[in-house]
Design an enzyme around this catalytic site. Structure first.
Site, PDB file in Angstrom:
ATOM      1  N   ARG A  50       1.120  -1.492   0.162  1.00  0.00           N
ATOM      2  CA  ARG A  50       0.145   0.149  -0.041  1.00  0.00           C
ATOM      3  C   ARG A  50       0.879   1.012  -0.005  1.00  0.00           C
ATOM      4  O   ARG A  50       1.916   1.459   0.858  1.00  0.00           O
ATOM      5  CB  ARG A  50      -0.922   0.222   0.973  1.00  0.00           C
ATOM      6  CG  ARG A  50      -2.090  -0.950   1.566  1.00  0.00           C
ATOM      7  CD  ARG A  50      -3.009  -1.434  -0.165  1.00  0.00           C
ATOM      8  NE  ARG A  50      -3.924  -2.101   0.086  1.00  0.00           N
ATOM      9  CZ  ARG A  50      -3.899  -3.089  -0.354  1.00  0.00           C
ATOM     10  NH1 ARG A  50      -2.722  -3.101  -1.491  1.00  0.00           N
ATOM     11  NH2 ARG A  50      -5.053  -3.722  -0.278  1.00  0.00           N
ATOM     12  N   ARG A  77      -8.050  27.259  -0.989  1.00  0.00           N
ATOM     13  CA  ARG A  77      -7.518  26.149  -1.462  1.00  0.00           C
ATOM     14  C   ARG A  77      -7.184  25.545  -2.904  1.00  0.00           C
ATOM     15  O   ARG A  77      -7.962  25.204  -3.245  1.00  0.00           O
ATOM     16  CB  ARG A  77      -8.578  24.865  -0.690  1.00  0.00           C
ATOM     17  CG  ARG A  77      -8.733  24.869   0.996  1.00  0.00           C
ATOM     18  CD  ARG A  77      -7.304  25.034   1.483  1.00  0.00           C
ATOM     19  NE  ARG A  77      -6.931  25.122   3.721  1.00  0.00           N
ATOM     20  CZ  ARG A  77      -5.974  25.056   4.081  1.00  0.00           C
ATOM     21  NH1 ARG A  77      -4.805  24.989   3.129  1.00  0.00           N
ATOM     22  NH2 ARG A  77      -6.388  25.317   5.358  1.00  0.00           N
ATOM     23  N   ALA A  89      -6.755  26.258  12.006  1.00  0.00           N
ATOM     24  CA  ALA A  89      -6.240  24.940  11.893  1.00  0.00           C
ATOM     25  C   ALA A  89      -4.421  24.846  11.901  1.00  0.00           C
ATOM     26  O   ALA A  89      -3.727  25.696  11.670  1.00  0.00           O
ATOM     27  CB  ALA A  89      -7.002  23.730  10.672  1.00  0.00           C
ATOM     28  N   LEU A  91      -0.643  22.111  11.144  1.00  0.00           N
ATOM     29  CA  LEU A  91      -0.363  20.931  11.452  1.00  0.00           C
ATOM     30  C   LEU A  91       1.035  20.898  12.932  1.00  0.00           C
ATOM     31  O   LEU A  91       1.105  22.093  13.079  1.00  0.00           O
ATOM     32  CB  LEU A  91       1.568  21.157   9.838  1.00  0.00           C
ATOM     33  CG  LEU A  91       0.894  21.127   8.660  1.00  0.00           C
ATOM     34  CD1 LEU A  91       2.105  20.710   7.847  1.00  0.00           C
ATOM     35  CD2 LEU A  91       0.153  19.986   8.633  1.00  0.00           C
ATOM     36  N   GLU A 106      -2.243  28.185  17.121  1.00  0.00           N
ATOM     37  CA  GLU A 106      -2.629  28.888  15.563  1.00  0.00           C
ATOM     38  C   GLU A 106      -3.967  29.369  15.425  1.00  0.00           C
ATOM     39  O   GLU A 106      -4.242  30.288  14.751  1.00  0.00           O
ATOM     40  CB  GLU A 106      -2.950  26.786  15.025  1.00  0.00           C
ATOM     41  CG  GLU A 106      -1.817  26.065  14.871  1.00  0.00           C
ATOM     42  CD  GLU A 106      -1.369  26.654  13.378  1.00  0.00           C
ATOM     43  OE1 GLU A 106      -2.050  27.177  12.285  1.00  0.00           O
ATOM     44  OE2 GLU A 106      -0.492  26.074  13.167  1.00  0.00           O
ATOM     45  N   GLU A 110      -3.967  32.312  13.040  1.00  0.00           N
ATOM     46  CA  GLU A 110      -5.155  32.711  12.113  1.00  0.00           C
ATOM     47  C   GLU A 110      -6.267  32.990  12.684  1.00  0.00           C
ATOM     48  O   GLU A 110      -7.028  33.719  11.325  1.00  0.00           O
ATOM     49  CB  GLU A 110      -5.734  30.937  11.568  1.00  0.00           C
ATOM     50  CG  GLU A 110      -4.077  30.425  11.309  1.00  0.00           C
ATOM     51  CD  GLU A 110      -5.081  29.292  10.025  1.00  0.00           C
ATOM     52  OE1 GLU A 110      -4.176  28.628   9.650  1.00  0.00           O
ATOM     53  OE2 GLU A 110      -6.196  29.021  10.883  1.00  0.00           O
ATOM     54  N   PRO A 128      -8.169   7.597   6.463  1.00  0.00           N
ATOM     55  CA  PRO A 128      -6.941   6.809   6.735  1.00  0.00           C
ATOM     56  C   PRO A 128      -7.104   5.542   5.455  1.00  0.00           C
ATOM     57  O   PRO A 128      -5.562   4.580   6.041  1.00  0.00           O
ATOM     58  CB  PRO A 128      -8.509   5.804   8.439  1.00  0.00           C
ATOM     59  CG  PRO A 128      -9.296   6.403   7.571  1.00  0.00           C
ATOM     60  CD  PRO A 128      -9.308   7.655   7.061  1.00  0.00           C
ATOM     61  N   GLY A 129      -7.357   5.141   4.743  1.00  0.00           N
ATOM     62  CA  GLY A 129      -6.798   4.321   3.953  1.00  0.00           C
ATOM     63  C   GLY A 129      -5.875   4.991   3.021  1.00  0.00           C
ATOM     64  O   GLY A 129      -5.616   4.493   2.378  1.00  0.00           O
ATOM     65  N   GLU A 133      -2.646  11.426   8.407  1.00  0.00           N
ATOM     66  CA  GLU A 133      -3.123  12.326   9.486  1.00  0.00           C
ATOM     67  C   GLU A 133      -4.422  12.120  10.052  1.00  0.00           C
ATOM     68  O   GLU A 133      -5.101  11.197   9.919  1.00  0.00           O
ATOM     69  CB  GLU A 133      -3.802  13.557   8.214  1.00  0.00           C
ATOM     70  CG  GLU A 133      -4.248  14.794   8.699  1.00  0.00           C
ATOM     71  CD  GLU A 133      -4.423  15.180   8.089  1.00  0.00           C
ATOM     72  OE1 GLU A 133      -4.787  16.390   8.238  1.00  0.00           O
ATOM     73  OE2 GLU A 133      -4.181  15.715   6.314  1.00  0.00           O
ATOM     74  N   GLU A 158      -2.600  31.974   3.632  1.00  0.00           N
ATOM     75  CA  GLU A 158      -2.978  33.071   4.394  1.00  0.00           C
ATOM     76  C   GLU A 158      -3.249  34.186   4.688  1.00  0.00           C
ATOM     77  O   GLU A 158      -4.041  34.878   5.830  1.00  0.00           O
ATOM     78  CB  GLU A 158      -2.052  32.170   6.082  1.00  0.00           C
ATOM     79  CG  GLU A 158      -2.241  30.933   6.527  1.00  0.00           C
ATOM     80  CD  GLU A 158      -1.660  30.470   7.700  1.00  0.00           C
ATOM     81  OE1 GLU A 158      -0.827  31.496   8.108  1.00  0.00           O
ATOM     82  OE2 GLU A 158      -1.610  29.447   7.945  1.00  0.00           O
TER      83      GLU A 158
END
Length: 217
Positions: A50, A77, A89, A91, A106, A110, A128-129, A133, A158
């Site tokens: 995978r 985005r 949000a 990282l 954050e 922001e 999740p596949g 993250e 930003e």
């Protein structure tokens, strides 16, 4: 066919790493990489391969004021070519920084806001596949504006952020009608609405265990 009922105690995702027989980084990116693992399911001799994105994880913030208005940011985005209404949000890309400290940073960077009261609202995996993250959404209340002289200078996408408040009920309606699509915003808004209906008894402490994130198990 009659299916057995899952009890409340059994409704729990569990850490269950399988045997990895080979692992390689097949692409190195600016923020995340693509990793290829060959692993074995159970006692089977054959293996599966995978490719997935390795990701440092992220935190998001549902910030509510005393009128139960949720703080939303609007920003561009590029992968989807849209300006989207989101919640603040960022990282988890600072070594050793606790998730709630990252969330506080954050929110200030922001949205030019700080908060007195912090709790864990909900945790999730974006995809999740295909990605490792993990995202933790915090609920922040008791809001205060950051003094103008102390505000973070935003750049890149930003730099065009627009910050607004929306009634939580209006945000729920916009989410259910498909007008809001950001996954953290969708989940955070609906989770906040559900938590409020339970008089906030579902909230967890900011340092609650996070087994879904590799660095905070």
């Amino acid at each position: 066919m009659e299916l057995s009922r899952v009890s409340r105690a059994e409704l729990k995702d569990t850490v269950d790493p399988h045997t990895v027989v080979a692992s390689d980084t097949v692409y190195e990116g600016f923020i995340w990489d693509v990793q290829r693992d060959e692993f074995r399911m159970g006692d089977e001799d054959s293996t599966l391969k995978r490719d997935f994105i390795t990701h440092p994880g992220a935190v998001s913030i549902v910030a509510l004021d005393e009128q139960d208005r949720v703080l939303l940011i609007n920003q561009y985005r590029h992968p989807v070519g849209m300006r989207m209404w989101e919640i603040p949000a960022g990282l988890l890309d600072v070594d050793g920084e606790p998730p709630h400290t990252a969330a506080q940073r954050e929110l200030a960077e922001e949205a030019d806001m700080t908060a007195d009261d912090w709790h864990v609202l909900v945790d999730f995996h974006n995809s999740p596949g295909s990605s490792s993250e993990a995202n933790r959404i915090f609920l922040a209340r008791g809001l205060h504006e950051v003094p103008e002289a102390d505000r973070h200078e935003r750049d890149g996408e930003e730099a065009e952020i627009i910050v607004r408040f929306a009634d939580l009920d209006d945000a729920v309606a916009a989410t259910l009608s498909g007008q809001i699509n950001s996954p953290a915003a969708v989940l955070g808004i609906l989770a906040a609405h559900a938590a409020r209906a339970q008089d906030w008894t579902s909230l967890r402490p900011v340092d609650s265990p996070w087994p879904g994130h590799l660095n905070f198990r």
